[in-house]
Write an enzyme that holds these catalytic residues in place. Structure first.
Site, PDB file in Angstrom:
ATOM      1  N   TYR A 108      69.767  35.652  31.978  1.00 26.52           N
ATOM      2  CA  TYR A 108      71.073  35.865  31.060  1.00 26.52           C
ATOM      3  C   TYR A 108      70.352  35.946  29.619  1.00 26.52           C
ATOM      4  CZ  TYR A 108      75.452  36.985  29.587  1.00 26.52           C
ATOM      5  OH  TYR A 108      76.550  37.674  29.402  1.00 26.52           O
ATOM      6  N   ARG A 161      80.194  46.419  23.629  1.00 25.13           N
ATOM      7  CA  ARG A 161      79.780  45.387  22.560  1.00 25.13           C
ATOM      8  C   ARG A 161      78.918  44.414  23.443  1.00 25.13           C
ATOM      9  NH1 ARG A 161      81.275  39.860  21.910  1.00 25.13           N
ATOM     10  NH2 ARG A 161      79.440  40.204  23.525  1.00 25.13           N
ATOM     11  N   LYS A 179      75.635  37.771  34.906  1.00 25.72           N
ATOM     12  CA  LYS A 179      76.754  36.811  34.934  1.00 25.72           C
ATOM     13  C   LYS A 179      77.163  36.556  36.382  1.00 25.72           C
ATOM     14  CE  LYS A 179      78.477  36.173  30.690  1.00 25.72           C
ATOM     15  NZ  LYS A 179      79.686  36.086  29.578  1.00 25.72           N
ATOM     16  N   GLU A 250      84.223  41.897  30.419  1.00 23.54           N
ATOM     17  CA  GLU A 250      83.081  41.446  29.651  1.00 23.54           C
ATOM     18  C   GLU A 250      82.507  42.410  28.858  1.00 23.54           C
ATOM     19  OE1 GLU A 250      81.813  38.377  30.769  1.00 23.54           O
ATOM     20  OE2 GLU A 250      80.304  38.569  29.090  1.00 23.54           O
ATOM     21  N   ASP A 251      82.209  42.000  27.643  1.00 16.98           N
ATOM     22  CA  ASP A 251      81.548  42.779  26.597  1.00 16.98           C
ATOM     23  C   ASP A 251      82.153  44.122  26.339  1.00 16.98           C
ATOM     24  OD1 ASP A 251      80.119  40.681  26.045  1.00 16.98           O
ATOM     25  OD2 ASP A 251      78.049  41.498  26.708  1.00 16.98           O
ATOM     26  N   ASP A 274      84.386  36.352  26.749  1.00 20.21           N
ATOM     27  CA  ASP A 274      84.014  36.578  25.433  1.00 20.21           C
ATOM     28  C   ASP A 274      85.034  36.005  24.460  1.00 20.21           C
ATOM     29  OD1 ASP A 274      81.526  38.150  26.146  1.00 20.21           O
ATOM     30  OD2 ASP A 274      83.219  39.795  26.529  1.00 20.21           O
ATOM     31  N   ASN A 414      74.511  36.021  19.312  1.00 17.92           N
ATOM     32  CA  ASN A 414      73.280  36.011  20.280  1.00 17.92           C
ATOM     33  C   ASN A 414      72.675  37.499  20.053  1.00 17.92           C
ATOM     34  OD1 ASN A 414      73.595  33.857  21.964  1.00 17.92           O
ATOM     35  ND2 ASN A 414      75.433  34.796  23.018  1.00 17.92           N
TER      36      ASN A 414
HETATM   37  P1  NAD Z   1      82.990  41.156  17.653  1.00 16.81           P
HETATM   38  O1  NAD Z   1      82.443  42.255  17.388  1.00 16.81           O
HETATM   39  O2  NAD Z   1      84.369  41.075  18.500  1.00 16.81           O
HETATM   40  O3  NAD Z   1      83.338  40.259  16.122  1.00 16.81           O
HETATM   41  C1  NAD Z   1      82.120  40.306  15.182  1.00 16.81           C
HETATM   42  C2  NAD Z   1      82.663  39.883  13.900  1.00 16.81           C
HETATM   43  O4  NAD Z   1      81.780  39.686  12.897  1.00 16.81           O
HETATM   44  C3  NAD Z   1      83.742  41.078  13.491  1.00 16.81           C
HETATM   45  O5  NAD Z   1      84.995  40.229  12.927  1.00 16.81           O
HETATM   46  C4  NAD Z   1      83.051  41.370  12.213  1.00 16.81           C
HETATM   47  O6  NAD Z   1      83.889  41.931  11.293  1.00 16.81           O
HETATM   48  C5  NAD Z   1      82.212  40.241  11.917  1.00 16.81           C
HETATM   49  N1  NAD Z   1      81.142  40.669  10.738  1.00 16.81           N
HETATM   50  C6  NAD Z   1      80.232  41.675  10.882  1.00 16.81           C
HETATM   51  N2  NAD Z   1      79.445  41.863   9.709  1.00 16.81           N
HETATM   52  C7  NAD Z   1      79.874  40.656   9.282  1.00 16.81           C
HETATM   53  C8  NAD Z   1      79.583  40.196   7.724  1.00 16.81           C
HETATM   54  N3  NAD Z   1      78.486  40.832   7.230  1.00 16.81           N
HETATM   55  N4  NAD Z   1      79.953  39.091   7.418  1.00 16.81           N
HETATM   56  C9  NAD Z   1      81.111  38.518   8.061  1.00 16.81           C
HETATM   57  N5  NAD Z   1      81.572  38.912   9.132  1.00 16.81           N
HETATM   58  C10 NAD Z   1      80.845  40.042   9.832  1.00 16.81           C
HETATM   59  O7  NAD Z   1      82.088  40.232  18.355  1.00 16.81           O
HETATM   60  P2  NAD Z   1      82.268  38.814  18.941  1.00 16.81           P
HETATM   61  O8  NAD Z   1      82.375  38.938  20.514  1.00 16.81           O
HETATM   62  O9  NAD Z   1      83.148  37.916  18.212  1.00 16.81           O
HETATM   63  O10 NAD Z   1      80.839  38.129  18.955  1.00 16.81           O
HETATM   64  C11 NAD Z   1      80.213  37.716  17.822  1.00 16.81           C
HETATM   65  C12 NAD Z   1      78.782  37.041  18.101  1.00 16.81           C
HETATM   66  O11 NAD Z   1      78.930  36.033  18.738  1.00 16.81           O
HETATM   67  C13 NAD Z   1      77.620  38.001  18.875  1.00 16.81           C
HETATM   68  O12 NAD Z   1      76.391  37.974  18.412  1.00 16.81           O
HETATM   69  C14 NAD Z   1      78.009  37.125  20.157  1.00 16.81           C
HETATM   70  O13 NAD Z   1      76.645  37.383  20.846  1.00 16.81           O
HETATM   71  C15 NAD Z   1      78.324  35.721  19.755  1.00 16.81           C
HETATM   72  N6  NAD Z   1      78.812  35.054  20.768  1.00 16.81           N
HETATM   73  C16 NAD Z   1      78.232  34.122  21.206  1.00 16.81           C
HETATM   74  C17 NAD Z   1      78.951  33.241  22.365  1.00 16.81           C
HETATM   75  C18 NAD Z   1      78.062  32.116  22.626  1.00 16.81           C
HETATM   76  O14 NAD Z   1      77.277  31.750  22.147  1.00 16.81           O
HETATM   77  N7  NAD Z   1      78.597  31.221  23.554  1.00 16.81           N
HETATM   78  C19 NAD Z   1      79.800  33.772  23.170  1.00 16.81           C
HETATM   79  C20 NAD Z   1      80.470  34.868  22.566  1.00 16.81           C
HETATM   80  C21 NAD Z   1      79.685  35.609  21.625  1.00 16.81           C
END
Ligand code: NAD
Length: 557
Positions: A108, A161, A179, A250-251, A274, A414
């Protein structure tokens, strides 16, 4: 999910004919390779197809672990593990379980991200079902092509995504596959219950259109009514074909993710990891972190950098939790603030904000930058979920340290390359006072002579236990209360020794035990809420333990 039904499911033909000879050796669920006994070799047509010496699973493990260690990089290790999984699942899971800390980052995050990027180039053998939008009208028929008749857990993506990597189309299949491997490795879900699915509706990633090795539909993403009708056909086909299956979204891109979750969560037992799994694992991290920082959950002010699925999912669960602690809806929402790509999410932006951000558009002057937002909001907790690498620079982290004795900073984006700051930076820039977690793992370090172990807010702590809990009681729905109870249970497994190292999540090596505790808590909640289809066993934990898949060979004759 009794032992006997698992055994029935073990016969991938779903009938009484047990494979023999070469067919047995190429059946990954039943294959034991060189561990087939002398009797089995004689009675199952295997004589001569294997070298003469019979090995134990421990000896095989020694060999495959040596081979794994010899691989020069993470992607090669991923390919090696995938090949082993396709050849001998029992041995694969034995290896993953015995060396969980080393294997999980390969099957993963972070390695799966790289594997998805290169899925077309490293493609060897399909795993799971690829259902393309060209097959509209035939989805149920395609689901029946899957060789196992009793699917209980489906992880589905449309690849829009993938982690923080964006639209990878059909290459995203690495995520459902990974997963589901974690479901088996971390929560003992039998592999024959697991089905990874990619809904291929095209991709808007033009690089993939030009890639001669791309494995998916070479067209732009289908959206709108045609997309919705395809997803609806898929959900109905799942209900018809696998009525006991839990569906994990998922994603998906965030415009579809929220919509699909709200549309289907009460129609089919389903959740979105997510949004909801992330929320639960982050909330658990805050709860455990407060054991170090002091203070109550309801008094914390959370500032999110990034307002997508992960961020608003965490905020929604946090708000639901503090409401249960006595705050009003307005008070609860006022604890969570967002900065998105345009700046602070405030009332004056209403009309231009996506629906999931609206509850957090507070009546407050607009500021454009994260630094200004920190100054005006004065958060106790800063959570990065933006996909923006290094967005928490020295200035940002120092501002959090100036406001808080023990600032809680989570850099959850990530894969590793996208983290808002590294563990080392967070420790350095706060003088070692930070309570830190990341989405992808960072190595342990020392600050001022004190060792620290950065916590990894990995969803793997939550979703396998939640899924297992829902399956053992045959829950009809997965509720927010289940994710809240999962968060509390996870936080409670963090020991004083963990906290002494700054670690706000338990060691990954304890993951099966953590999953059992979470599964029991989730099943208990389902029984309490009247959502369980099976009667409650006298001892939930014991019942769960006996149902878990253990990667050991059984005798066939
Ligand atoms: P998403 O695409 O739904 O959301 C991303 C957000 O970031 C959007 O609101 C976007 O407007 C914002 N964004 C983009 N560029 C930006 C900037 N320059 N300044 C401020 N905000 C900005 O994605 P998501 O599902 O919310 O995931 C976001 C991140 O979190 C990913 O990298 C994902 O890998 C990570 N994530 C981590 C975990 C974990 O650690 N357990 C779980 C889920 C997601």
């Amino acid at each position: 999910m009794t032992a006997s039904s698992v055994d029935d499911g073990l016969n991938p033909h779903g009938g009484p004919i047990f494979p023999r000879g070469h067919a047995l050796l190429t059946n990954s669920l039943l294959n034991k390779g060189t561990a087939f006994t002398e009797r089995e070799r004689d009675t199952m047509g295997l004589r001569g197809l294997l070298p003469p010496r019979v090995f134990t699973i421990e000896e095989q493990l020694h060999r495959v672990y040596g081979n794994f260690r010899r691989k020069p990089d993470a992607l090669e290790k991923y390919i090696f593990l995938t090949t082993l999984q396709n050849r001998n699942e029992t041995l694969f899971y034995k290896l993953v379980q015995e060396h969980a800390e080393e294997m999980i980052p390969i099957i993963y995050t972070p390695t799966v991200g790289q594997a998805c990027l290169e899925y077309g180039a490293i493609f060897r053998q399909p795993r799971g079902l690829f259902i393309s939008i060209r097959e509209r009208g035939r989805v149920a028929e395609i689901l029946r092509h899957w060789p196992h008749p009793d699917v209980r857990m489906i992880v589905v993506t449309d690849g829009e995504r993938i982690l923080g990597l964006g639209d990878l189309g059909a290459l995203g299949m690495g995520i459902p596959v990974g997963k589901l491997s974690l479901y088996t490795a971390c929560a003992g879900l039998h592999p024959c219950y697991c089905l990874p699915i990619t809904l291929d509706v095209g991709t808007d990633n033009t690089k993939l259109h030009e890639d001669p090795l791309y494995i998916g539909l070479n067209q732009k993403r289908v959206r709108g009514a045609e997309y919705d009708a395809f997803v609806q056909e898929f959900v109905e086909a799942v209900q018809q074909t696998y009525p006991k299956a839990l569906l994990q979204w998922e994603d998906f891109g965030n415009t579809n993710a929220f919509r699909l979750l709200h549309q289907y969560r009460h129609r089919i037992c389903s959740f979105n990891d997510d949004i909801q799994g992330t929320a639960s694992v982050a909330l658990a991290g805050i709860m455990a972190g407060l054991r170090l920082a002091g203070g109550h959950l309801r008094d914390q002010k959370l500032l999110f950098f990034g307002a997508g699925e992960a961020g608003t999912g965490i905020a929604d669960l946090h708000a639901a939790t503090v409401r249960l602690e006595g705050l009003s809806e307005a008070e609860a929402r006022a604890r969570c603030w967002f900065v998105d790509s345009q700046g602070l999410v405030v009332r004056s932006r209403l009309g231009k904000l996506a629906g999931h951000k609206v509850p957090y558009a507070h009546d407050h002057p607009f500021v454009a930058t994260l630094a200004e937002a920190i100054e005006t909001v004065k958060p106790t907790v800063l959570i990065g979920v933006s996909g923006q690498a290094r967005a928490f620079n020295r200035d940002i982290v120092a501002r959090m340290a100036a406001l808080n004795q023990r600032p809680i900073i989570f850099a959850l984006s990530n894969p590793t390359s996208k983290a808002e700051c590294t563990a080392e930076e967070a420790y350095q820039w706060t003088g070692g006072r930070v309570i830190y977690a990341s989405g992808s793992p960072f190595p342990p370090g020392t600050f001022g002579g004190q060792p620290y172990v950065p916590g990894q807010g990995n969803n793997v702590y939550i979703f396998p236990g939640v899924g297992l809990g829902a399956l053992v009681c045959e829950a009809t729905q997965i509720t927010d209360e289940m994710f809240l109870t999962a968060a509390k249970t996870l936080a409670s497994t963090v020991t004083a020794e963990d906290l002494a190292l700054g670690r706000i999540y338990p060691a990954i090596s304890n993951i099966r035990e953590v999953s059992i505790q979470i599964a029991a808590a989730v099943a208990e909640e389902a029984h309490r809420a009247g959502l369980a289809r099976r009667p409650r066993p006298a001892d939930l934990v014991e019942d769960i333990r006996t149902r878990m898949f253990e990667p050991n060979y059984r005798d066939y004759v």
